[in-house]
Structures are given as structure tokens and as C-alpha cells.
Design a protein around this motif. Structure first.
Motif, PDB file in Angstrom:
ATOM      1  N   LYS A 274      85.345  50.343  45.703  1.00 22.91           N
ATOM      2  CA  LYS A 274      86.310  51.031  45.969  1.00 22.91           C
ATOM      3  C   LYS A 274      87.420  50.389  45.968  1.00 22.91           C
ATOM      4  O   LYS A 274      87.730  49.768  47.438  1.00 22.91           O
ATOM      5  N   LYS A 275      87.937  49.917  45.391  1.00 20.05           N
ATOM      6  CA  LYS A 275      89.236  49.254  45.411  1.00 20.05           C
ATOM      7  C   LYS A 275      88.334  47.970  46.148  1.00 20.05           C
ATOM      8  O   LYS A 275      89.146  47.441  46.712  1.00 20.05           O
ATOM      9  N   LYS A 276      88.083  48.133  46.359  1.00 24.47           N
ATOM     10  CA  LYS A 276      87.419  47.035  47.087  1.00 24.47           C
ATOM     11  C   LYS A 276      86.065  47.297  45.558  1.00 24.47           C
ATOM     12  O   LYS A 276      85.539  47.773  45.387  1.00 24.47           O
ATOM     13  N   GLU A 277      85.876  46.111  45.585  1.00 27.95           N
ATOM     14  CA  GLU A 277      85.462  45.604  44.599  1.00 27.95           C
ATOM     15  C   GLU A 277      83.226  46.124  44.961  1.00 27.95           C
ATOM     16  O   GLU A 277      83.516  46.049  45.299  1.00 27.95           O
TER      17      GLU A 277
ATOM     18  N   GLU B 123      77.931  53.817  48.421  1.00 23.36           N
ATOM     19  CA  GLU B 123      77.628  55.244  48.730  1.00 23.36           C
ATOM     20  C   GLU B 123      77.461  55.496  46.837  1.00 23.36           C
ATOM     21  O   GLU B 123      77.937  55.182  46.282  1.00 23.36           O
ATOM     22  N   PHE B 124      76.801  56.748  46.715  1.00 24.47           N
ATOM     23  CA  PHE B 124      77.141  57.193  45.664  1.00 24.47           C
ATOM     24  C   PHE B 124      78.340  58.643  45.239  1.00 24.47           C
ATOM     25  O   PHE B 124      79.121  58.131  46.003  1.00 24.47           O
ATOM     26  N   VAL B 125      78.362  57.534  43.916  1.00 28.77           N
ATOM     27  CA  VAL B 125      79.554  58.501  43.165  1.00 28.77           C
ATOM     28  C   VAL B 125      79.266  59.655  43.027  1.00 28.77           C
ATOM     29  O   VAL B 125      78.583  59.992  41.917  1.00 28.77           O
TER      30      VAL B 125
ATOM     31  N   GLU C 174      92.510  56.920  47.410  1.00 26.32           N
ATOM     32  CA  GLU C 174      92.194  58.269  47.932  1.00 26.32           C
ATOM     33  C   GLU C 174      90.505  58.172  47.037  1.00 26.32           C
ATOM     34  O   GLU C 174      90.008  59.088  47.830  1.00 26.32           O
ATOM     35  N   GLY C 175      89.633  57.492  47.297  1.00 31.09           N
ATOM     36  CA  GLY C 175      88.393  57.671  46.865  1.00 31.09           C
ATOM     37  C   GLY C 175      88.057  57.628  45.481  1.00 31.09           C
ATOM     38  O   GLY C 175      86.083  58.401  45.605  1.00 31.09           O
ATOM     39  N   LEU C 176      88.517  58.651  44.757  1.00 37.76           N
ATOM     40  CA  LEU C 176      88.278  58.616  43.132  1.00 37.76           C
ATOM     41  C   LEU C 176      88.067  57.308  42.400  1.00 37.76           C
ATOM     42  O   LEU C 176      88.242  56.652  42.116  1.00 37.76           O
ATOM     43  N   ALA C 177      86.631  58.001  41.614  1.00 38.35           N
ATOM     44  CA  ALA C 177      85.579  56.366  40.864  1.00 38.35           C
ATOM     45  C   ALA C 177      87.094  56.843  39.541  1.00 38.35           C
ATOM     46  O   ALA C 177      87.568  57.645  39.410  1.00 38.35           O
TER      47      ALA C 177
ATOM     48  N   LYS D 144      84.021  61.264  43.295  1.00 38.48           N
ATOM     49  CA  LYS D 144      84.609  59.982  44.144  1.00 38.48           C
ATOM     50  C   LYS D 144      83.733  59.772  44.853  1.00 38.48           C
ATOM     51  O   LYS D 144      82.776  60.051  44.925  1.00 38.48           O
ATOM     52  N   ALA D 145      83.682  59.040  46.236  1.00 34.19           N
ATOM     53  CA  ALA D 145      83.158  58.300  46.595  1.00 34.19           C
ATOM     54  C   ALA D 145      82.788  58.837  47.708  1.00 34.19           C
ATOM     55  O   ALA D 145      84.609  58.481  48.188  1.00 34.19           O
TER      56      ALA D 145
END
Length: 212
Positions: A25-28, A144-146, A192-195, A210-211
């Protein structure tokens, strides 16, 4: 690909039979014969190698319909996942440290569906499930699942915002060209948590994935 994670945004990773990748998540984060000539057999369409790398992969909306613990691998679940195909796909995922059996059952998710079947601890795994991984301060990962939106149909093939319609390569081509590994570093979630891949959001007809 190795499970890497940068401290800020989630990286998306595949969890399954073809290695671990993950979205951070923009977190690698597939009559008489006479002198008549037989019609020529149609050749399969040539692979489009000029499209963006992410469009060479096929992502489908799926749902776990059966899950059990792999009898010979501590971290693996074995799953049957409905992807709108003739029969459910069997996929092994290294998610036991992150989800209980009860949490896995019925989970809606994304499947990387044009990968060659490989055996994981003897279990034939036909694809990967996409997750988002975030590095925690103690060095562990939050996975977490996308997830596709509720209105997305099982088996729907994803597109990517701002990119041409994907023309997925064959599993053999994906493996030979190491397409998933090439894409993995750019698969991250947005603020925003979008894949997304390189900023292009994973889309279904019902909206983005999203996640949570």
C-alpha cells in the motif's frame, strides 16, 4: 518475488503457486472429396508485446468456495476458487499466518489467472491471489486481500484505468518473460487504498478494487 515492504505505502503481492508477489500500500506493497482443399487452420493471434506489462497479465474476480490446511506445509492453505470457469481453480497460498480458515471461506478476491500451474509442496497451484502487504514497526507484515467491489461478477476480467484493454499473454510467455516479477515493483495501493499499477487503478465494471 521477495516480500519487500517500504515503510510508507502497501505493495500488492500475489500469494500462490507461482511465487509470492504483493501489492504494497504505497507501502511496498487464459459430397465427394474431389480436389477440394482443406480450409487453412486459423493461427492464434500474435501476442501483443507492445502493450503495458500489466496488460500482459490476466486478473479475474474470484471467490473461495473451499479451503483447507496444506498437510505438509506450515504456511500454506489449499483453496478452490470460483472464477467463472468450467470448474474452480485450485490455488495454494501462503496465508495461514494472516487469515483463519473461517476468514478465508467465501472471501472475494482477485486471481492472477494466466500463470502456468506449478506444484507447491506437491499441490498443483493454478494462479495466485492478490494481497496488499504493509511493513509493521516490529518487522512483520500486515497482509490483506485486494478485494473487488460487491457488484463485480465472478469471472470478470479486470482492466486498468487509463490503459488499453488487456491482451493477456499465455502462461508460458508470462513465465519466460518474467512478466509478474516485472510488474510487482509498480503494484502499490494509492493513498485511498485503491489497487494500482504505476498509478493505474485496477478496475471492474462495478468500480475499483481496493485493500480494506
Amino acid at each position: 518475488p521477495a516480500d519487500e515492504a517500504k515503510p510508507a505505502k502497501k505493495q500488492q503481492k500475489g500469494k500462490g503457486g507461482n511465487g509470492d508477489g504483493a501489492q504494497k500500500k504505497k507501502k511496498e506493497k487464459k459430397g465427394g472429396k474431389g480436389n477440394q482443399t482443406k480450409p487453412a487452420k486459423g493461427k492464434p493471434a500474435a501476442a501483443n508485446h507492445d502493450q503495458p506489462d500489466i496488460c500482459k497479465l490476466e486478473f479475474k474476480v474470484g471467490q473461495i468456495t473451499k479451503v483447507w490446511v496444506h498437510p505438509e506445509a506450515d504456511k500454506l492453505y489449499c483453496e478452490e476458487i470460483e472464477c467463472g470457469e468450467e470448474k474452480p481453480r485450485q490455488i495454494a497460498s501462503g496465508l495461514r499466518p494472516h487469515y483463519t480458515l473461517e476468514q478465508m471461506q467465501g472471501q472475494r478476491l482477485l486471481v492472477v489467472s494466466n500463470l502456468k500451474t506449478k506444484k507447491l509442496a506437491g499441490f498443483p497451484s493454478s494462479g495466485m491471489v492478490l494481497c496488499a502487504a504493509e511493513a509493521k514497526e516490529d518487522g512483520s507484515e500486515k497482509v490483506e486481500f485486494v478485494e473487488p467491489p460487491e457488484g463485480a461478477a465472478i469471472g470478470e476480467v479486470l482492466t486498468f484505468e487509463g490503459l488499453p484493454t488487456p491482451e493477456p499473454l499465455s502462461g508460458a510467455q508470462v513465465e519466460k518473460k518474467k512478466i509478474f516479477q516485472t510488474c510487482a515493483g509498480k503494484m502499490k495501493t494509492t493513498d485511498e487504498g485503491l489497487a494500482a499499477w504505476d498509478g493505474h487503478v485496477f478496475m471492474t465494471s462495478a468500480g475499483p478494487c481496493k485493500a480494506p
